[in-house]
Design an enzyme around this catalytic site. Structure first.
Site, PDB file in Angstrom:
ATOM      1  N   GLY A  13       0.787  -1.116  -0.045  1.00  0.00           N
ATOM      2  CA  GLY A  13      -0.123   0.055  -0.044  1.00  0.00           C
ATOM      3  C   GLY A  13       0.948   1.255  -0.102  1.00  0.00           C
ATOM      4  N   GLN A  14       0.158   2.561   0.100  1.00  0.00           N
ATOM      5  CA  GLN A  14       0.973   3.631   0.339  1.00  0.00           C
ATOM      6  C   GLN A  14       0.049   4.699   0.999  1.00  0.00           C
ATOM      7  OE1 GLN A  14       0.475   4.473  -3.929  1.00  0.00           O
ATOM      8  NE2 GLN A  14      -0.920   6.260  -3.251  1.00  0.00           N
ATOM      9  N   GLY A  15       0.971   5.275   1.687  1.00  0.00           N
ATOM     10  CA  GLY A  15       0.864   6.146   2.765  1.00  0.00           C
ATOM     11  C   GLY A  15       1.282   7.719   2.336  1.00  0.00           C
ATOM     12  N   GLY A  16       1.106   8.375   3.424  1.00  0.00           N
ATOM     13  CA  GLY A  16       1.442   9.956   3.006  1.00  0.00           C
ATOM     14  C   GLY A  16       3.187   9.927   2.883  1.00  0.00           C
ATOM     15  N   PHE A  17       3.943   9.040   3.807  1.00  0.00           N
ATOM     16  CA  PHE A  17       5.283   9.134   3.754  1.00  0.00           C
ATOM     17  C   PHE A  17       5.972   8.244   2.576  1.00  0.00           C
ATOM     18  CE2 PHE A  17       4.519   9.598   8.046  1.00  0.00           C
ATOM     19  CZ  PHE A  17       4.854  11.085   8.392  1.00  0.00           C
ATOM     20  N   GLY A  18       5.319   7.246   1.988  1.00  0.00           N
ATOM     21  CA  GLY A  18       5.976   6.541   1.134  1.00  0.00           C
ATOM     22  C   GLY A  18       5.201   5.263   0.596  1.00  0.00           C
ATOM     23  N   THR A  19       5.658   4.398  -0.063  1.00  0.00           N
ATOM     24  CA  THR A  19       5.171   3.200  -0.389  1.00  0.00           C
ATOM     25  C   THR A  19       5.728   2.069   0.295  1.00  0.00           C
ATOM     26  OG1 THR A  19       5.250   3.991  -2.539  1.00  0.00           O
ATOM     27  CG2 THR A  19       4.571   1.951  -2.542  1.00  0.00           C
ATOM     28  N   ASP A  56      -1.084  11.904  13.013  1.00  0.00           N
ATOM     29  CA  ASP A  56      -1.713  11.148  12.236  1.00  0.00           C
ATOM     30  C   ASP A  56      -2.423   9.723  12.468  1.00  0.00           C
ATOM     31  OD1 ASP A  56      -2.542  11.157   9.507  1.00  0.00           O
ATOM     32  OD2 ASP A  56      -0.767  10.481   8.432  1.00  0.00           O
TER      33      ASP A  56
END
Ligand SMILES: *[C@@H]1O[C@H](CO)[C@@H](O)[C@H](O)[C@H]1NC(C)=O
Ligand SMILES: *[C@@H]1O[C@H](CO)[C@@H](O)[C@H](O)[C@H]1NC(C)=O
Ligand SMILES: *[C@@H]1O[C@H](CO)[C@@H](O)[C@H](O)[C@H]1NC(C)=O
Ligand SMILES: *[C@@H]1O[C@H](CO)[C@@H](O)[C@H](O)[C@H]1NC(C)=O
Ligand SMILES: *[C@@H]1O[C@H](CO)[C@@H](O)[C@H](O)[C@H]1NC(C)=O
Ligand SMILES: *[C@@H]1O[C@H](CO)[C@@H](O)[C@H](O)[C@H]1NC(C)=O
Ligand SMILES: *[C@@H]1O[C@H](CO)[C@@H](O)[C@H](O)[C@H]1NC(C)=O
Ligand SMILES: *[C@@H]1O[C@H](CO)[C@@H](O)[C@H](O)[C@H]1NC(C)=O
Ligand SMILES: *[C@@H]1O[C@H](CO)[C@@H](O)[C@H](O)[C@H]1NC(C)=O
Length: 655
Positions: A334-340, A452
């Site tokens: 998955g991917q989030g705000g900071f990276g994959t 977050d």
């Protein structure tokens, strides 16, 4: 024992000195930012745009390792991403990677605008949702003059000559790059020029671009330095030699090619000798100092050596690359705000979760390392364990323990999987999250505000116990605009109003997000608000309305009712959780309980609770909402937001 530490520390020191000297003798990646524009238009559809954007950056990252110029197109329709990245011809492959690492930290700063371009002194990047690869001029073309020292007429003559030469030279061999050094008559000084076109241009476009640049840049005279920043090319002149040395193996066309090789060879040989001598001296001195300080009882090198050789914290880049099957798409979690995030399997069979950070901290590897060191020291049963990092490789990478059951949102908001979360399970998860937060806020060595908290950041272990992910990271990213904009776009529903509007950051920001999470746990509904600033029918205000009317059961998750838990008890408990949730999302931070108070309220189910005051955004016309709307508009489309220099992040992170 003493002896072995001694030898090991010595070895580390030797290695570090060598690294320092070697990297010192390399070129300059010239990562200073010269200019940056972002488009006016917003991206068309966030859910389609972000994955395209991330993908484009990922492919670019991979290809930049072997190329100085990369063009990528990803996606379809109005959310298609076109990206061009190019290092200037005098950068070594290594410096090119460094420059790329720097430039890619800037480009997300344009989000949510659909595109932008960035000029660093060593490389260039542009991103749009249309094919711009043939463009070579535009209204934003400009010159940037350095106006600190002026030069005489002879320097000006040499500059005109050098920039004219650069135009012909850049086109002569189709490599679209030229470096010039022209002596200034009567002095032992020279003027230095760099010219470069993007490789996607036709030769005639490149020529037109450089001709314009060469004429325009002379408007900077008599200043000692000037840059032309065009749509299709750049040019720079200076009285100081900013150019990197010509690499030995390059097919240099320069007439004194041989001479240069000899010079370089000589300088390499002499630097090896210097290095050896320096090392010996250094070793002698540090050995003495080491022994001396050892007696005093403290020596930093020992600590440093321990950190650097601590293999459990420091992962080799190649190890991680291998563990993830070379960042294989099928391993993507998955991917989030900071990276994959990728799944990885180490050679010993251990499963790991690898976070490939969008932001490269290479330039502060030591800081980043300290940060990781600090976070990895934070251990609690409800916090995801950080195993280590690849802090000094070509990318910044974090390695976490792998939790196969993924994140809470995938269960909670899924009609089918939501059934696996009985009320007891949900309650256990709530208590777990609360305990994790209490630990972060109050018990860990350094007080950590998560910033977050949301369902997708709560991971579940095999027995569906909660583990909070991504804590502590925000500290490392205080000045990274990409995270802020992603957070605003993606996590709007969870953000406390004072944080969103004024950047006021206290533990109560996490308490607010926790309150939202409580409401979600009871209702099984996401409090998601993406771009539309439409708070009036959010989960928070819906829950508030029902709470006031005494009809709170109406928002209960139908999945909860399917379980055999005695309904009357469930109802009482769930109402209490909603009540505590509403206490946590009160508009005034001072009224919200601390996490430890909230935990006590949750654990002791017979103590009376205070009545909650209203949550924010319940009235569409409140000042607060208007403030926030303005802030967001300012952020996403204001003129000032287009320029990196004028947007200060302190608005959001004031400490
Ligand atoms: C020029 O720059 C401004 C922002 O400074 C941007 O809004 C506009 O879209 C740019 N124009 C082009 C053609 O890139
Ligand atoms: C964005 O695209 C997704 C996927 O096609 C679609 O479900 C969604 O409705 C779109 N959103 C908007 C605002 O158009
Ligand atoms: C980079 O430029 C060269 C020409 O110098 C070209 O052959 C190559 O395809 C370009 N690479 C990319 C990824 O555009
Ligand atoms: C690029 O994005 C802008 C803003 O969303 C949109 O107006 C424009 O049509 C898009 N361009 C293309 C070629 O789809
Ligand atoms: C240099 O340029 C800046 C901004 O354009 C200007 O404020 C300043 O006065 C200039 N200095 C000189 C010496 O011209
Ligand atoms: C040449 O450069 C050196 C220092 O680099 C300086 O000391 C010397 O004065 C210069 N000679 C002339 C003629 O400018
Ligand atoms: C170069 O082109 C820009 C626009 O692309 C134009 O404004 C400028 O006047 C041109 N300069 C020269 C010297 O031709
Ligand atoms: C959690 O993951 C494990 C391993 O993938 C799986 O066997 C188990 O069924 C999952 N549990 C739930 C509740 O989904
Ligand atoms: C939240 O997002 C889901 C899909 O991710 C969507 O189905 C739902 O309608 C959204 N809820 C709100 C209130 O926007």
């Amino acid at each position: 024992m003493m002896k072995s530490i001694d030898t090991r520390s010595m070895l580390i020191i030797v290695l570090m000195v060598m690294l320092l000297l070697v990297s010192g003798s390399e070129g300059d990646a010239r990562v200073q930012i010269v200019n940056m524009y972002c488009d006016k238009g917003l991206e068309n559809n966030q859910t389609l745009f972000i994955p395209n954007f991330v993908r484009a950056m990922e492919i670019t990252s991979t290809q930049m390792r072997t190329s100085h110029n990369v063009t990528i197109t990803v996606g379809t329709g109005p959310n298609k991403n076109y990206a061009l990245t190019q290092c200037y011809g005098d950068l070594s492959s290594e410096d090119c990677l460094l420059c790329y690492a720097a430039i890619r930290t800037y480009i997300p700063g344009c989000y949510p605008q659909s595109g932008g371009r960035i000029y660093l002194d060593g490389c260039y990047m542009r991103l749009q949702n249309y094919s711009f690869f043939e463009e070579y001029k535009g209204p934003n073309d400009t010159i940037v003059c350095e106006n600190t020292t002026t030069k005489g007429i002879l320097f000006q003559e040499s500059t005109r000559e050098a920039v004219a030469n650069a135009v012909t030279d850049a086109l002569r061999y189709d490599n679209y790059f030229s470096r010039q050094e022209v002596a200034v008559a009567g002095t032992n000084k020279s003027v230095y020029v760099l010219a470069e076109c993007w490789k996607t241009l036709s030769p005639s476009s490149c020529r037109a671009c450089l001709v314009n640049a060469s004429e325009w840049i002379t408007k900077c005279l008599p200043w000692s330095e000037g840059r032309a920043l065009n749509t299709g090319c750049i040019m720079r002149y200076s009285d100081t030699n900013f150019l990197n040395p010509v690499p030995v193996q390059s097919s240099s066309r320069s007439s004194n090619h041989k001479g240069k090789i000899i010079t370089i060879t000589v300088s390499v040989v002499s630097s090896v000798v210097v290095l050896a001598v320096a090392l010996m001296i250094f070793l002698y001195i540090s050995k003495r100092r080491y022994i001396k300080q050892k007696r005093k009882g403290s020596f930093n090198a020992e600590k440093l050596a321990k950190i650097l050789t601590d293999s459990s914290l420091n992962f080799k880049y190649s190890t991680i690359e291998k563990a993830t099957g070379n960042w294989d798409e099928s391993n993507k979690l998955g991917q989030g705000g900071f990276g994959t995030v990728y799944k990885g399997v180490l050679s010993d069979g251990r499963e790991i979760a690898v976070k490939r950070l969008f932001v490269n901290n290479k330039f502060r590897a030591a800081d980043f390392y300290n940060e990781v060191n600090m976070i990895s020291g934070v251990e609690h049963k409800n916090l995801v364990r950080l195993l280590g990092c690849s802090c000094s490789g070509p990318e910044s990478i974090l390695v976490y323990e792998y939790l196969p059951n993924m994140s809470l949102n995938l269960f909670l908001f899924d009609e089918i999987k939501g059934r696996e979360l009985s009320w007891e399970k949900r309650y256990e998860i709530i208590i777990g999250v609360a305990e994790g937060l209490v630990y972060l806020h109050e018990n860990s060595k350094s007080r950590i505000i998560h910033r977050d908290i949301k369902a997708s950041n709560i991971l579940l272990d095999l027995r569906l116990r909660a583990k909070i992910a991504d804590f502590g990271l925000a500290r490392s990213f205080q000045d990274d605009k990409s995270h802020i904009s992603t957070a605003i776009a993606g996590t709007l529903g969870y953000m406390a109003p004072e944080y969103l509007a004024h950047g006021q950051l206290t533990e109560k920001v996490d308490v607010y997000s926790f309150g939202v999470l409580l409401l979600e746990m009871v209702s099984g509904t996401e409090n998601n608000r993406s771009k539309t600033i439409d708070y009036t029918d959010s989960l928070v205000s819906t829950a508030w309305k029902h709470f006031k009317r005494g009809t709170i059961e109406e928002i209960f998750d139908p999945n909860l009712m399917m379980h055999s838990y005695p309904n009357i008890l469930l109802k009482k408990d769930a109402i209490r959780v909603v009540h505590i949730g509403l206490l946590c999302v009160q508009e005034a931070p001072s009224l919200r309980p601390s996490m430890s108070t909230a935990l006590k309220m949750l654990a002791k189910d017979d103590e009376p609770l205070p009545a909650p005051s209203s949550p924010p955004f319940t009235d569409e016309k409140t000042m607060e909402l208007n403030n926030i709307t303005q802030k967001l508009l300012h952020y996403s489309e204001g003129d000032d937001a287009s320029s990196i220099a004028t947007v200060t992040h302190s608005e959001f992170f004031p400490r």
